[in-house]
Design an enzyme around this catalytic site. Structure first.
Site, mmCIF file in Angstrom:
data_model
loop_
_atom_site.group_PDB
_atom_site.id
_atom_site.type_symbol
_atom_site.label_atom_id
_atom_site.label_comp_id
_atom_site.label_asym_id
_atom_site.label_seq_id
_atom_site.Cartn_x
_atom_site.Cartn_y
_atom_site.Cartn_z
ATOM 1 N N ASP A 184 0.853 -1.190 0.000
ATOM 2 C CA ASP A 184 0.000 0.000 0.000
ATOM 3 C C ASP A 184 0.887 1.238 0.000
ATOM 4 O O ASP A 184 1.697 1.413 0.920
ATOM 5 C CB ASP A 184 -0.909 -0.007 1.240
ATOM 6 C CG ASP A 184 -2.088 0.938 1.110
ATOM 7 O OD1 ASP A 184 -2.046 1.807 0.201
ATOM 8 O OD2 ASP A 184 -3.040 0.817 1.908
ATOM 9 N N GLU B 146 -10.477 2.578 -2.110
ATOM 10 C CA GLU B 146 -10.952 2.808 -0.742
ATOM 11 C C GLU B 146 -11.439 4.232 -0.536
ATOM 12 O O GLU B 146 -12.202 4.496 0.376
ATOM 13 C CB GLU B 146 -9.852 2.467 0.266
ATOM 14 C CG GLU B 146 -8.704 3.452 0.267
ATOM 15 C CD GLU B 146 -7.571 3.066 1.216
ATOM 16 O OE1 GLU B 146 -7.150 1.896 1.195
ATOM 17 O OE2 GLU B 146 -7.108 3.940 1.958
ATOM 18 N N HIS C 247 -0.633 4.060 -0.001
ATOM 19 C CA HIS C 247 -1.489 4.772 0.953
ATOM 20 C C HIS C 247 -1.703 6.234 0.611
ATOM 21 O O HIS C 247 -2.005 7.050 1.494
ATOM 22 C CB HIS C 247 -0.877 4.641 2.363
ATOM 23 C CG HIS C 247 -1.897 4.608 3.467
ATOM 24 N ND1 HIS C 247 -2.156 5.694 4.265
ATOM 25 C CD2 HIS C 247 -2.724 3.627 3.888
ATOM 26 C CE1 HIS C 247 -3.113 5.376 5.136
ATOM 27 N NE2 HIS C 247 -3.469 4.128 4.927
ATOM 28 N N HIS D 279 -12.123 -3.538 0.336
ATOM 29 C CA HIS D 279 -11.362 -2.905 1.418
ATOM 30 C C HIS D 279 -12.130 -3.082 2.712
ATOM 31 O O HIS D 279 -13.336 -2.870 2.747
ATOM 32 C CB HIS D 279 -11.235 -1.418 1.071
ATOM 33 C CG HIS D 279 -10.471 -0.587 2.030
ATOM 34 N ND1 HIS D 279 -11.068 0.308 2.884
ATOM 35 C CD2 HIS D 279 -9.140 -0.479 2.259
ATOM 36 C CE1 HIS D 279 -10.143 0.936 3.581
ATOM 37 N NE2 HIS D 279 -8.958 0.478 3.234
ATOM 38 N N GLU E 199 -1.451 -0.712 -3.908
ATOM 39 C CA GLU E 199 -2.680 0.037 -3.630
ATOM 40 C C GLU E 199 -2.385 1.534 -3.540
ATOM 41 O O GLU E 199 -1.367 1.930 -2.962
ATOM 42 C CB GLU E 199 -3.231 -0.487 -2.307
ATOM 43 C CG GLU E 199 -4.524 0.103 -1.846
ATOM 44 C CD GLU E 199 -5.039 -0.664 -0.622
ATOM 45 O OE1 GLU E 199 -5.014 -1.914 -0.632
ATOM 46 O OE2 GLU E 199 -5.445 -0.019 0.351
HETATM 47 MG MG LIG Z 1 -5.174 1.445 1.550
#
Ligand SMILES: [Mg+2]
Length: 382
Positions: A183, A235, A185, A285, A209
């Site tokens: 991730d 997400e 993020h 998610h 991700e």
């Molecule tokens: Mg994430």
């Protein structure tokens, strides 16, 4: 049947539960949470009382459209997370009314269980090898972790080398017995994402991700054309309308919409079917609570292209409360051979222990995402 009450419970570690009650004694549970904004979501749910009290809970789609289309403003994290909790609870009621799991009412299950993974390593990736080995000992064959700490728009190759070394060491330690999802993020910007994706190809992640934050679908599409790593996004997108651009621009190889943030089970299934038409799988998610996970599992049951389910049993956020604390023993989640079974009970298929919910709601929580700063004092993306 008529809806008579919407009751909200702010519970640790960082969740918000919703109980929708009816005049026939049936009730349903939802999880209308937006991490770091639980009190706001509780207020939003109580605003929706105007529309929901006295309505027939069986009219799920009409209720969805009424809330979505009411007034000028559509979509976004607050409204769609609130809607998610309501939608889950209404499906729970409908399933209980018919004595069937939600998936049975939506076409029937296409699988019996779904592969599952969870986080390791915390906010700043640390202790990855030990935690990965613990996960494997618990039967998992996939995990996810933050690939990096904060990173500037243009950052040093010392940091790049450290990132690659840390993840390569993990790959060496686990071989191919554990799949690695990374991730970024939303803390990595496009110039560094391009470099990192190239450098990380040899460690063969199953996906990366939020390679860039989801506001930059165009940049994501550029990156997707340059890497063999499947890029994952979702997400922070909040309806099928947000996902349309992802599909049209071929920005993702896999998507991770959140059943608690996109408008619930109803919208997740629609997004999943849209993705199927582009040959894109979904990996819902869910670093959230037990009701959100139960709702995800209903989606996984129905969507043919669901490949893996995130869940948060025992992760770093879950201080002061974990998923199974809130469930009666017979419906607790248990990962076996790396899979979570699809619940077969009525509605969402879980039995929430309301006594525990009420107890923990007296404690509540005040969870907020941390504030990070770069070395120059400017705010860093978490
Ligand atoms: Mg994430």
């Amino acid at each position: 049947m008529k809806i008579t009450a919407l009751k909200t419970f702010v519970v640790p570690p960082r969740w918000l539960f919703l109980k929708v009650e009816t005049d026939e004694g049936l009730f349903g549970w939802g999880e209308p949470v937006l991490e770091g904004h639980a009190e706001t979501l509780a207020a939003k749910i109580h605003e929706l009382e105007t529309f929901l009290i006295g309505r027939d809970p069986m009219l799920i789609e009409d209720t969805w459209q009424m809330i979505y289309r009411n007034g000028c403003y559509r979509g976004g994290p607050v409204l769609m997370s609130a809607m998610s909790g309501v939608d889950m609870a209404l499906w729970d009621i409908k399933g209980k009314a018919y004595g069937q799991p939600v998936h049975a009412l939506m076409g029937g299950k296409v699988r019996d269980r779904i592969r599952s993974y969870r986080w390791i390593g915390g906010d700043r990736p640390d202790n990855l090898i030990a935690e990965a080995k613990d996960l494997m000992a618990a039967g998992y064959n996939a995990c996810k972790f933050n690939a990096t700490e904060e990173l500037q728009y243009i950052d040093s190759f010392a940091k790049v080398d450290a990132i690659v070394a840390r993840i390569s060491a993990l790959r060496d330690a686990v071989g191919t017995d554990l799949d690695l999802a990374l991730d970024f993020h939303g803390r990595v910007h496009a110039p560094m994402a391009r470099i990192l994706l190239k450098e990380l190809e040899p460690v063969r992640p199953i996906f990366v991700e939020d390679a860039v934050v989801s506001a930059h679908i165009g940049a994501m599409a550029d990156l997707a054309r340059e890497t063999s790593i499947p890029l994952c996004i979702g997400e922070r997108l909040h309806s099928r309308y947000d996902f349309r651009e992802v599909f049209e621009k071929r920005a993702a190889g896999i998507i991770n919409p959140d059943t608690a943030h996109v408008g619930g089970i109803s919208e997740m299934v629609r997004i999943g079917h849209m993705a199927e038409a582009y040959d894109i799988p979904i990996a819902p998610h869910c670093p959230l609570g037990p009701i959100a996970l139960a709702a995800c599992l209903q989606v996984d049951a129905i969507c043919y292209n669901a490949v893996i389910q995130e869940q948060s049993l025992g992760i770093h956020y879950n201080q002061g409360g974990d998923l199974n604390d809130y469930l009666r023993p017979e419906s607790r989640f248990k990962v076996e051979d790396g899979f979570l079974p699809i619940p077969q009970g009525p509605g969402l298929g879980i039995e929430v222990d309301e006594d525990v919910v009420q107890d923990r709601a007296r404690i509540g929580h005040n969870w907020r995402a941390p504030v990070w700063r770069h070395a120059d004092g400017s705010i860093a993306d978490w």
